[in-house]
Enzyme design. Structure first.
Site, PDB file in Angstrom:
ATOM      1  N   SER A   1       0.830  -1.342   0.039  1.00 55.32           N
ATOM      2  CA  SER A   1       0.206   0.168   0.054  1.00 55.32           C
ATOM      3  C   SER A   1       0.921   1.178   0.003  1.00 55.32           C
ATOM      4  O   SER A   1       1.586   1.621  -1.020  1.00 55.32           O
ATOM      5  CB  SER A   1      -1.044   0.067   1.250  1.00 55.32           C
TER       6      SER A   1
ATOM      7  N   ASP B   1       9.961   5.421 -10.058  1.00 59.30           N
ATOM      8  CA  ASP B   1       9.287   5.790 -11.237  1.00 59.30           C
ATOM      9  C   ASP B   1       9.940   7.298 -11.863  1.00 59.30           C
ATOM     10  O   ASP B   1      10.413   7.594 -12.910  1.00 59.30           O
ATOM     11  CB  ASP B   1       7.977   6.336 -11.161  1.00 59.30           C
TER      12      ASP B   1
ATOM     13  N   LYS C   1      -0.894  -4.424  -3.261  1.00 58.98           N
ATOM     14  CA  LYS C   1      -1.894  -3.839  -3.073  1.00 58.98           C
ATOM     15  C   LYS C   1      -2.183  -2.076  -3.386  1.00 58.98           C
ATOM     16  O   LYS C   1      -1.701  -1.395  -2.900  1.00 58.98           O
ATOM     17  CB  LYS C   1      -2.045  -3.693  -1.514  1.00 58.98           C
TER      18      LYS C   1
END
Length: 560
Positions: free
Chosen positions: A300, A311, A325
């Protein structure tokens, strides 16, 4: 389609507009009908459920507990959706608040059941239990006037909690001594950062265990303190962090990423849950070399932090693939102070990927846990053009296999033998000065081996288990008689020797014992600190931090 094109050429425009109006009216009517049908189905089933409860209450042969029955029914219904959509009755609302905020009023001690009763597993630093002198392994006898020797852990925890500034008396058994402690409950705020320190002169380490309120503030404080001590590079440890508040994840990313960058986007069925979270502040340090540790229990909010930093090619990720998740939950109020935590959206990190690994809709249909096949996972790109995939958690830039412990080590831990020896050591030996450098001596290990005499700690080795399985399959397929003698010969050769295993796996066992002893003197911080120098993930992290060319190569597309 062809009919429409032809008609468009020959019909006057007013007829075309009239036809379009009719289509719109019919479409609106259809949407209205569909909505009404759904409302009717919903209302009908709610009415059926209410009628059923009334009839059961009137006619069932015994008295029913309406609260319990309805709760069971609601929970069974929600199990058809996903494991994160939960019903929270009024009596559990405070526990839920404590879980999300990390705050409660009590004595500040983690307790657990050892079979014969409840003991103190860990008193938290700086809170009433520890300040009063309650220690690890204290056996709980009474809370106020209540005998708790036969109570469950949950029942004892409930007795220990209460309004802040109220008093509670706790009686414990320590070895052969009975001790009484008068404690004043206080607001307990569990630290999101249970430990931070320096791995070497230039390298800082921050362990982030939770994402409850103020997680980002705690990370910032730890960072600033380490920076004042000369830190030039950082390891951020998100292993075993199951997540928490999204806004805290965004703030932590913002410590390392410039203002105005997208961190995560939530997309659901309703426009009200669609939101893009961006960094809003000047970063604390946008250049410091950074390695983030993740594993299969990082989930999460941990995946948002790790994924966003990956990223933007801001950090090298080391460890194992995260949990996966990618679902967002919202707490909604119900009548009578109940709540429901419901999955309202999926989240997407800056590259555009969603990390959700399990397809719960497909799982319901098939009856089995359904994950996205590798062939259907989509490719995305980081800022530097590195290829990353969706649909299965966050994959580290460098995979590190999990540490495997010998069966004897598992047994000694599970049987509480190391726990008990560490407790005995604490009360008999000199205090430990530094948990990071502490290691038991040869004499200490010999004492541990003697300590085990007369204690049960048998186990099955991996080879023995494989032979057992082979024997079962051989019997099923009627090969057993042919290989029986060979099997017996092999078994006699590989049968483990506990005394020999204590020698063979001595280094591993000694490290575990040293960590357990360190926790007696320095509590949670000591347990974490004692294992840093033997951590394979940290070793790999240091490989990158000690070689900036290697780190930069990893963070560029050419490395993939």
């Amino acid at each position: 389609m062809k009919f429409y094109i032809v008609m468009k050429k020959i019909l006057p425009i007013r007829f075309l507009l009239s036809g379009l109006a009719i289509v719109l009216i019919l479409g609106g009517a259809l949407a209205f009908t569909v909505k009404n049908d759904r409302l009717f189905i919903l209302t009908k089933n709610i009415d059926i459920f209410a009628t059923l409860m009334r009839e059961l209450d009137s006619y069932y042969v015994e008295e029913i507990d309406a609260d319990e029955l309805v709760t069971v029914g609601i929970n069974a219904m929600l199990e058809e959706l996903d494991p994160y959509t939960e019903y929270i009755p009024e009596e559990e609302s405070e526990d839920f608040r404590q879980m999300t905020t990390g705050e409660y009023a009590g004595v500040g001690a983690l307790i657990g059941n050892r079979g014969e009763g409840n003991i103190v597993i860990m008193p938290y630093t700086g809170f009433p239990a520890q300040d009063a002198g309650i220690r690890i392994a204290d056996f709980l006898l009474n809370v106020d006037t209540v005998d708790v020797t036969d109570k469950t852990t949950a029942e004892v925890s409930e007795l220990l909690r209460g309004p802040a500034n109220t008093t509670v008396q706790v009686k414990v058994l320590r070895d052969q001594d009975t001790l009484n402690f008068d404690l004043t409950r206080k607001k307990i705020v569990i630290s999101n950062v249970p430990y931070y320190g320096k791995l070497d002169d230039k390298t800082g380490y921050i362990k982030l265990a939770e994402f409850t309120t103020n997680a980002s503030v705690e990370v910032r404080r730890a960072f600033e303190d380490l920076k004042s001590q000369g830190m030039e590079r950082l390891v951020l440890d998100l292993r075993n962090n199951g997540g928490g508040l999204v806004n805290e994840a965004v703030e932590i990313v913002n410590l390392f990423i410039p203002k105005g960058r997208e961190v995560v986007k939530t997309i659901g069925k309703l426009e009200t849950v669609n939101y893009t979270y961006k960094t809003t502040k000047t970063p604390l340090d946008k250049d410091i070399p950074l390695v983030v540790l993740i594993n299969e229990s990082s989930a999460s909010a941990s995946e948002i932090v790790a994924g966003a930093l990956q990223d933007y090619d801001r950090a090298v990720l080391v460890g194992r693939k995260s949990f996966g998740k990618g679902l967002v939950q919202t707490s909604l109020p119900l009548t009578y102070n109940a709540q429901v935590k419901v999955t309202t959206a999926k989240y997407y990190i800056p590259s555009g990927r969603c990390v959700q690994a399990i397809d719960y809709a497909q799982s319901r249909e098939s009856g089995e846990i359904s994950t996205i096949p590798d062939s259907l996972r989509k490719e995305f790109q980081t800022r530097n053009g590195r290829v990353v995939l969706d649909g299965a958690g966050i994959e580290p830039d460098e995979q590190v296999d999990p540490r495997k412990y010998a069966p004897i080590s598992y047994t000694l831990v599970a049987g509480n033998h190391i726990f008990d020896f560490a407790t005995e050591y604490y009360y008999k030996k000199e205090p430990v000065d530094n948990p990071r450098s502490f290691a038991i001596s040869d004499e200490d290990y010999e004492e541990f081996v003697k300590f085990l005499e007369g204690r049960e700690y048998d186990y099955t080795t991996y080879v023995e288990k494989s032979l057992e399985d082979l024997e079962k399959y051989a019997e099923k397929e009627e090969y057993f008689d042919e290989i029986k003698e060979e099997l017996e010969a092999i078994k006699s050769r590989v049968n483990h020797n506990k005394e020999q295993d204590l020698i063979t796996h001595q280094a591993e066992i000694r490290r575990i014992i040293s960590g357990e002893i360190a926790s007696r003197f320095f509590f949670q911080e000591g347990m974490i600190a004692s294992g840093l120098d033997y951590d394979e993930d940290i070793e790999v992290a240091m490989k990158y931090l000690n070689n900036q060319d290697l780190m930069q190569n990893m963070l560029t597309a050419s490395a993939k």
